[in-house]
Design an enzyme around this catalytic site. Structure first.
Site, PDB file in Angstrom:
ATOM      1  N   SER B  94       0.829  -1.194   0.000  1.00 40.18           N
ATOM      2  CA  SER B  94       0.000   0.000   0.000  1.00 40.18           C
ATOM      3  C   SER B  94       0.873   1.258   0.000  1.00 40.18           C
ATOM      4  O   SER B  94       1.727   1.411  -0.860  1.00 40.18           O
ATOM      5  CB  SER B  94      -0.927  -0.072   1.203  1.00 40.18           C
ATOM      6  OG  SER B  94      -1.961   0.856   1.094  1.00 40.18           O
ATOM      7  N   ASP B 216      -9.932  -4.238  -5.544  1.00 37.14           N
ATOM      8  CA  ASP B 216      -9.313  -3.569  -4.397  1.00 37.14           C
ATOM      9  C   ASP B 216      -9.925  -2.183  -4.276  1.00 37.14           C
ATOM     10  O   ASP B 216      -9.817  -1.350  -5.168  1.00 37.14           O
ATOM     11  CB  ASP B 216      -7.795  -3.467  -4.617  1.00 37.14           C
ATOM     12  CG  ASP B 216      -7.072  -2.834  -3.437  1.00 37.14           C
ATOM     13  OD1 ASP B 216      -7.751  -2.281  -2.551  1.00 37.14           O
ATOM     14  OD2 ASP B 216      -5.837  -2.906  -3.404  1.00 37.14           O
ATOM     15  N   HIS B 244      -7.491  -5.695  -0.266  1.00 37.30           N
ATOM     16  CA  HIS B 244      -6.297  -4.843  -0.283  1.00 37.30           C
ATOM     17  C   HIS B 244      -5.107  -5.520   0.393  1.00 37.30           C
ATOM     18  O   HIS B 244      -4.028  -4.961   0.441  1.00 37.30           O
ATOM     19  CB  HIS B 244      -6.629  -3.525   0.426  1.00 37.30           C
ATOM     20  CG  HIS B 244      -5.550  -2.503   0.307  1.00 37.30           C
ATOM     21  ND1 HIS B 244      -5.043  -2.076  -0.905  1.00 37.30           N
ATOM     22  CD2 HIS B 244      -4.849  -1.813   1.255  1.00 37.30           C
ATOM     23  CE1 HIS B 244      -4.101  -1.173  -0.691  1.00 37.30           C
ATOM     24  NE2 HIS B 244      -3.957  -0.994   0.599  1.00 37.30           N
TER      25      HIS B 244
END
Lengths: 402, 263
Positions: B94, B216, B244
């Protein structure tokens, strides 16, 4: 069993079972009612479809990882999104379980309409209080820090003034006081052993020639030092510079000098930045000169200049102070002889030379470092023997603290 | 400054080439526990927590520094420097994908390649760009985080790690488990979700793998494709995994794709 099923149907809170991918495998009537939807409509859709966007992010970044790592989570605040788009604040408890050998997540949702109001009040009161405390602490901290900084600044100003005076005196020494004895030595050497002095023994000739060479070298060094002292005289004003133009000009100037042999420079897109033009140009001249002095016999010198924009902390010396602003990070890469890694910082020292045979005085990179430091930047060198050197310069785009 | 303690650095594995695993917003290094064991034979595994996350030293937190993703990138560079790491494989989840990217531009010699798991260069939509969120969504997220701080102690209390296959991990993880200070977590959320690093993408010099999950929400497929387009040299893999956190939900697929990229 029937009773258990009945209880589940009548349970006064929403209940859902998720499969491992986060799809709703089961929803009880209370949850469907909360969502204003039917079990058929929601079954098989992702849990995310019944959450607001913010709660989805929270689900992905906190809820799901925690549930996985911990096996259960409780009292998580989230917001459900109903079929017609209204929001329902809920408290969620969930645990990991298995059903027919498959991992499932069992979640219960309790609406917190009333509690939510109290919490909001509590939160806003807490925030206000927190803010007041913080502001007060921050102000007190800043006051103490300011006082300390002023004290330190004052001491530093005294030291710097003193050093600056010493510098000015040094430049006078280099200009005159040191040149004069040199001139005299040279003059009287000529008087003693000049052409019309007849035969001089061979051994003496050799000694005289060494003395003459040393005089030249001393002259060169004093001139270099004068240069080093004078380069950062701050009278020049700061303007917005086009580094590409300065590099091209630097190249042209060097090509006019006989010593500069044939070489090429490839210049990429370079962002403009603020600086003192003559000083920054001098840096480019010195860097190219340096590369020219360290070429390999079997390949013509090529220099590649590239740059990217990065954000760096403007504070270099104060620990605990951070403000990230735009900087140019420039790489000047050559295909010359390079040097061993342990000399990375040595090369920036005054009169430090890797190769004693190379032509320079060992001053160029020291001068570059001084100019770059005066522009609140950093310079570093990295190289590999036989592969070339790479100088990285990082400079703020703006010189003023705006 | 003891970087090991400050960033709760863990070093594992028998390999030489360093492989740094950087957690994203929300948790700590435990997020990688299904992934790093697959590389312990071939790499030197470096796990850590950003200051303010996991088991890091929260007293080292500085709101000025960590209000900017470059402050987090400095954590990565500090660790590389303290451990004298070179040619690292950097695996970031991320927001850490972008943090690693920033670090790799500043000190290229430290890195060999980047593995970006669910990256996004900009979360908020604007004219001509799809990030997946509106400004209002992000503000509501910050609000949701605030509301969860009421039950924070309970939410983040020490947990016993359930890990029957690797009982040796249980003790070590107990205390450092995802304990995040609420104020720090909120600032991390702000630094993450309000950042815009689109112009930094073109500066990447290293090989990069983009692992994009299907479905996602935080980093939608459009965002992964955008990053791939801005980094033409990158390898783009659309995963079967959804959500995610493929490193938690689909570790096998995640490991397989990273291995493929590294070989």
């Amino acid at each position: 069993m029937e009773q258990a099923k009945h209880i589940l149907q009548e349970l006064p809170c929403g209940c859902a079972v998720l499969d491992i991918s986060g799809s709703l495998a089961y929803t009880n009537p209370t949850l469907c009612q909360l969502l204003g939807s039917s079990e058929d409509a929601v079954r098989g859709t992702s849990i995310e479809s019944i959450l607001t966007v913010a709660s989805r992010i929270f689900y992905q970044t906190h809820f799901f990882p925690l549930l996985n790592l911990k096996g259960e989570v409780s009292e998580i605040f989230m917001t459900l999104k109903t079929a017609n788009g209204t929001h329902v604040p809920v408290m969620v408890n969930a645990k990991v379980s298995t059903e027919n050998g498959e991992t499932v997540y069992i979640c219960v949702f309790a609406p917190v309409w009333e509690r939510q109001k109290y919490e909001e009040q509590l939160l806003s009161a807490k925030k206000a209080q927190q803010k007041a405390i913080e502001e007060n602490t921050i102000l007190n901290g800043l006051k103490a820090q300011l006082e300390m900084n002023q004290y330190q600044l004052d001491r530093k100003i005294s030291i710097l003034r003193e050093r600056n005076n010493a510098y000015l005196q040094m430049s006078k020494v280099f200009m005159h006081d040191m040149q004069e004895p040199l001139r005299k030595i040279s003059l009287f050497l000529d008087a003693l052993f000049g052409k019309d002095r007849g035969e001089v023994a061979y051994d003496d000739q050799r000694k005289i020639s060494i003395i003459r060479k040393s005089i030249l070298r001393l002259r060169h060094m004093t001139r270099s030092l004068l240069d080093f002292v004078q380069i950062s005289a701050p009278e020049e004003s700061v303007t917005f510079l086009d580094p590409k133009r300065l590099i091209i000009e630097a190249k042209e100037e060097l090509e006019k000098e006989a010593s500069a042999s044939n070489f090429s420079i490839d210049i990429g897109d370079l962002p403009h930045f603020e600086g003192r033009e003559s000083q920054i140009k001098r840096v480019f001249i010195e860097l190219i000169k340096n590369a020219l002095q360290n070429t390999l016999a079997d390949r013509p010198l090529n220099i590649q200049v590239t740059a990217v924009m990065v954000q760096e902390n403007v504070y270099q010396h104060q620990t605990d102070k951070y403000r990230y602003t735009d900087h140019i990070q420039m790489e000047i890469k050559d295909n010359g002889s390079g040097f061993e890694g342990q000399y990375d910082s040595y090369v920036f020292g005054l009169f430090n030379k890797i190769d004693a045979r190379s032509g320079g005085a060992g001053l160029g990179l020291a001068l570059c470092k001084q100019v770059i430091s005066n522009h609140y930047g950093t310079i570093k060198a990295q190289a590999e023997p036989g592969k070339g050197a790479c100088i990285t310069i990082v400079l703020p785009i703006r010189q003023s603290a705006g | 400054m003891d970087i090991y303690k400050r960033n709760n650095v863990t070093i594992l594995g028998q390999g030489v080439q360093p492989m740094i695993f950087a957690h994203g917003f929300g948790c700590g290094q435990q997020m990688w526990r299904y992934i790093w064991p697959a590389f312990e034979k071939t790499h030197k595994i470096v796990l850590f927590d950003y200051v303010g996350s996991g088991g890091s030293d929260n007293t080292a937190y500085n709101p000025e520094r960590y209000g900017n993703l470059n402050g987090y990138a400095q954590d990565v560079l500090d660790i590389c420097n303290a451990l004298d790491l070179r040619d690292c494989v950097f695996v970031g989840h991320s927001v850490s994908s972008v943090i690693g990217l920033l670090a790799s531009v500043k000190e290229p010699e430290r890195f060999d390649s980047l593995v970006m798991v669910g990256p996004s260069a900009r979360y908020i939509d604007e004219a001509g760009y799809f990030g997946g969120f509106s400004q209002a969504d992000i503000e509501e997220l910050l609000d949701t985080m605030d509301k969860n701080y009421i039950g924070w102690a309970n939410f983040l209390g020490p947990a016993i790690m359930k890990n029957d296959e690797r009982p040796e991990l249980a003790g070590e993880l107990t205390d450092s488990f995802c304990s995040t200070d609420p104020i720090i977590a909120r600032q991390f959320a702000q630094a993450t979700f309000l950042s815009d690093n689109r112009t930094d993408l073109a500066n990447v010099k290293h090989r990069a793998l983009i692992l994009q999950c299907s479905n996602d929400l935080i980093a939608p497929v459009e965002v992964g494709e955008y990053i791939h387009k801005q980094m033409p040299e990158s390898v783009y893999r659309l995963m079967q995994a959804t959500g995610h956190c493929p490193h938690l939900s689909a570790p096998d697929e995640t490991v397989r794709l990273i291995r493929e990229f590294l070989s």
